[in-house]
Write a protein that holds these residues in place. Structure first.
Motif, PDB file in Angstrom:
ATOM      1  N   ARG A   4      -0.489 -57.724 -13.852  1.00  0.00           N
ATOM      2  CA  ARG A   4      -0.982 -57.698 -15.246  1.00  0.00           C
ATOM      3  C   ARG A   4       0.056 -56.778 -16.322  1.00  0.00           C
ATOM      4  O   ARG A   4       0.861 -56.094 -15.733  1.00  0.00           O
ATOM      5  N   LYS A   5       0.136 -57.467 -17.277  1.00  0.00           N
ATOM      6  CA  LYS A   5       0.954 -56.866 -18.144  1.00  0.00           C
ATOM      7  C   LYS A   5       0.148 -55.949 -19.175  1.00  0.00           C
ATOM      8  O   LYS A   5      -0.841 -56.394 -19.798  1.00  0.00           O
ATOM      9  N   LEU A   6       0.507 -54.683 -19.259  1.00  0.00           N
ATOM     10  CA  LEU A   6      -0.317 -53.614 -20.118  1.00  0.00           C
ATOM     11  C   LEU A   6       0.062 -54.029 -21.670  1.00  0.00           C
ATOM     12  O   LEU A   6       1.126 -54.576 -21.966  1.00  0.00           O
ATOM     13  N   PRO A   7      -0.863 -53.544 -22.432  1.00  0.00           N
ATOM     14  CA  PRO A   7      -0.550 -53.879 -23.967  1.00  0.00           C
ATOM     15  C   PRO A   7       0.475 -53.242 -24.364  1.00  0.00           C
ATOM     16  O   PRO A   7       1.242 -53.671 -25.227  1.00  0.00           O
ATOM     17  N   GLU A   8       1.214 -52.199 -23.866  1.00  0.00           N
ATOM     18  CA  GLU A   8       2.445 -51.616 -24.208  1.00  0.00           C
ATOM     19  C   GLU A   8       3.518 -52.361 -23.695  1.00  0.00           C
ATOM     20  O   GLU A   8       4.829 -51.905 -23.945  1.00  0.00           O
ATOM     21  N   GLY A   9       3.493 -53.344 -22.734  1.00  0.00           N
ATOM     22  CA  GLY A   9       4.599 -54.048 -22.395  1.00  0.00           C
ATOM     23  C   GLY A   9       5.039 -53.984 -20.869  1.00  0.00           C
ATOM     24  O   GLY A   9       5.726 -54.446 -20.311  1.00  0.00           O
ATOM     25  N   ARG A  10       4.681 -52.843 -20.317  1.00  0.00           N
ATOM     26  CA  ARG A  10       4.854 -52.537 -18.728  1.00  0.00           C
ATOM     27  C   ARG A  10       3.794 -53.440 -18.040  1.00  0.00           C
ATOM     28  O   ARG A  10       2.548 -54.038 -18.385  1.00  0.00           O
ATOM     29  N   TYR A  11       4.577 -53.354 -16.885  1.00  0.00           N
ATOM     30  CA  TYR A  11       3.498 -54.311 -15.647  1.00  0.00           C
ATOM     31  C   TYR A  11       3.015 -53.251 -14.813  1.00  0.00           C
ATOM     32  O   TYR A  11       3.605 -52.203 -14.337  1.00  0.00           O
ATOM     33  N   ASP A  12       1.755 -53.689 -14.174  1.00  0.00           N
ATOM     34  CA  ASP A  12       1.075 -53.022 -13.298  1.00  0.00           C
ATOM     35  C   ASP A  12       0.382 -53.802 -12.082  1.00  0.00           C
ATOM     36  O   ASP A  12       0.413 -55.151 -12.414  1.00  0.00           O
ATOM     37  N   GLU A  15      -7.632 -50.291  -7.324  1.00  0.00           N
ATOM     38  CA  GLU A  15      -6.264 -50.223  -6.792  1.00  0.00           C
ATOM     39  C   GLU A  15      -5.375 -49.606  -7.757  1.00  0.00           C
ATOM     40  O   GLU A  15      -4.506 -48.534  -7.782  1.00  0.00           O
ATOM     41  N   SER A  16      -5.202 -50.380  -8.930  1.00  0.00           N
ATOM     42  CA  SER A  16      -4.325 -49.836 -10.111  1.00  0.00           C
ATOM     43  C   SER A  16      -4.762 -48.599 -11.089  1.00  0.00           C
ATOM     44  O   SER A  16      -4.131 -47.680 -11.106  1.00  0.00           O
ATOM     45  N   ALA A  17      -5.985 -48.624 -11.001  1.00  0.00           N
ATOM     46  CA  ALA A  17      -6.616 -47.424 -11.773  1.00  0.00           C
ATOM     47  C   ALA A  17      -6.363 -46.165 -10.942  1.00  0.00           C
ATOM     48  O   ALA A  17      -6.059 -45.289 -11.647  1.00  0.00           O
ATOM     49  N   SER A  18      -6.737 -46.181  -9.618  1.00  0.00           N
ATOM     50  CA  SER A  18      -6.558 -45.017  -9.184  1.00  0.00           C
ATOM     51  C   SER A  18      -5.157 -44.513  -8.868  1.00  0.00           C
ATOM     52  O   SER A  18      -4.711 -43.476  -8.669  1.00  0.00           O
ATOM     53  N   LEU A  19      -4.326 -45.593  -8.581  1.00  0.00           N
ATOM     54  CA  LEU A  19      -2.892 -45.227  -8.393  1.00  0.00           C
ATOM     55  C   LEU A  19      -2.116 -44.689  -9.775  1.00  0.00           C
ATOM     56  O   LEU A  19      -1.361 -43.802  -9.605  1.00  0.00           O
ATOM     57  N   HIS A  20      -2.486 -44.930 -10.760  1.00  0.00           N
ATOM     58  CA  HIS A  20      -1.863 -44.430 -11.943  1.00  0.00           C
ATOM     59  C   HIS A  20      -2.831 -43.413 -12.986  1.00  0.00           C
ATOM     60  O   HIS A  20      -2.622 -43.616 -14.277  1.00  0.00           O
ATOM     61  N   ASP A  21      -3.697 -42.916 -12.186  1.00  0.00           N
ATOM     62  CA  ASP A  21      -4.601 -41.991 -13.073  1.00  0.00           C
ATOM     63  C   ASP A  21      -3.656 -40.865 -14.027  1.00  0.00           C
ATOM     64  O   ASP A  21      -4.229 -40.615 -15.013  1.00  0.00           O
ATOM     65  N   ASP A  22      -2.525 -40.607 -13.567  1.00  0.00           N
ATOM     66  CA  ASP A  22      -1.775 -39.795 -14.221  1.00  0.00           C
ATOM     67  C   ASP A  22      -0.899 -40.212 -15.135  1.00  0.00           C
ATOM     68  O   ASP A  22      -0.340 -39.592 -15.954  1.00  0.00           O
ATOM     69  N   PHE A  23      -0.751 -41.404 -15.394  1.00  0.00           N
ATOM     70  CA  PHE A  23       0.112 -42.047 -16.320  1.00  0.00           C
ATOM     71  C   PHE A  23      -0.646 -41.904 -17.725  1.00  0.00           C
ATOM     72  O   PHE A  23      -2.203 -42.175 -18.036  1.00  0.00           O
ATOM     73  N   PRO A  24       0.224 -41.270 -18.684  1.00  0.00           N
ATOM     74  CA  PRO A  24      -0.444 -41.093 -19.984  1.00  0.00           C
ATOM     75  C   PRO A  24      -0.708 -42.316 -20.767  1.00  0.00           C
ATOM     76  O   PRO A  24      -0.333 -43.302 -20.628  1.00  0.00           O
ATOM     77  N   ASP A  25      -1.953 -42.336 -21.488  1.00  0.00           N
ATOM     78  CA  ASP A  25      -2.389 -43.530 -22.204  1.00  0.00           C
ATOM     79  C   ASP A  25      -1.381 -43.580 -23.536  1.00  0.00           C
ATOM     80  O   ASP A  25      -1.699 -42.798 -24.407  1.00  0.00           O
ATOM     81  N   LEU A  26      -0.571 -44.635 -23.213  1.00  0.00           N
ATOM     82  CA  LEU A  26       0.232 -44.716 -24.605  1.00  0.00           C
ATOM     83  C   LEU A  26      -0.603 -45.435 -25.794  1.00  0.00           C
ATOM     84  O   LEU A  26       0.102 -45.170 -26.937  1.00  0.00           O
ATOM     85  N   LEU A  27      -1.716 -45.735 -25.921  1.00  0.00           N
ATOM     86  CA  LEU A  27      -2.230 -46.397 -26.979  1.00  0.00           C
ATOM     87  C   LEU A  27      -3.280 -45.545 -27.607  1.00  0.00           C
ATOM     88  O   LEU A  27      -3.797 -45.962 -28.665  1.00  0.00           O
ATOM     89  N   GLY A  28      -3.242 -44.283 -27.225  1.00  0.00           N
ATOM     90  CA  GLY A  28      -4.179 -43.254 -27.985  1.00  0.00           C
ATOM     91  C   GLY A  28      -5.309 -42.881 -27.229  1.00  0.00           C
ATOM     92  O   GLY A  28      -5.832 -42.102 -27.095  1.00  0.00           O
TER      93      GLY A  28
END
Length: 162
Positions: free
Chosen positions: A135-143, A149-162
């Protein structure tokens, strides 16, 4: 369905997904080896023909071949399924969503073939067609697409949208 049955089903699904990734990686390796052999055979014929017909201008023939096509005709782009599987694995290894350029560099570095007039656009199209996998995230990165699976893998990824 009992809790154990659900856990068994989820575990089996993960096993099958991992096996599919492994098989895709093996297929990519086989494709690379076949490509290398095709290149060797083509080169062998080029030199064997040059020896048997000394009047043939091998250099001119090579230049004509190179200018007649942008891509090596023996090389076809990896399938969208192969690209999606490899992208999922790359994102898992990075443990974070990745930009299109990062994915492209990683996938090509891993031996996938993504060519065309605009290779990044080719990659975007392949990933877009595999929305269930990537999936393409709103900020343009792919996950990795889908549930936990994706939510638990990237829990530490900062929310770039606020």
């Amino acid at each position: 369905m009992s809790d154990q049955a659900l856990l068994n089903a989820e575990n089996r699904k993960k096993q099958l997904q991992n096996r599919r990734l492994s098989l895709n990686a093996e297929i990519l390796q086989l494709d690379r080896e076949i490509g290398e052999i095709d290149t060797f055979i083509k080169t062998w014929h080029l030199f064997a023909d040059a020896v048997s017909t000394p009047t043939k201008d091998v250099e001119a023939e090579t230049k004509t071949e190179q200018s007649s096509t942008h891509k090596n005709q023996n090389r076809k782009n990896s399938t969208k399924e192969e690209v999606a599987a490899a992208a999922r694995e790359a994102i898992r290894r990075a443990q974070r969503p990745m930009t299109r350029q990062e994915l492209y560099d990683t996938l090509v570095g891993d031996g996938l073939i993504i060519e065309g007039k605009e290779p990044l656009a080719v990659l975007t199209t392949m990933l877009w067609r595999m929305k269930d996998e990537i999936r393409k995230l709103p900020e343009g990165r792919y996950d990795i697409a889908g549930g936990d699976e994706s939510a638990s893998l990237h829990d530490d990824f900062p929310d770039l949208l606020g």
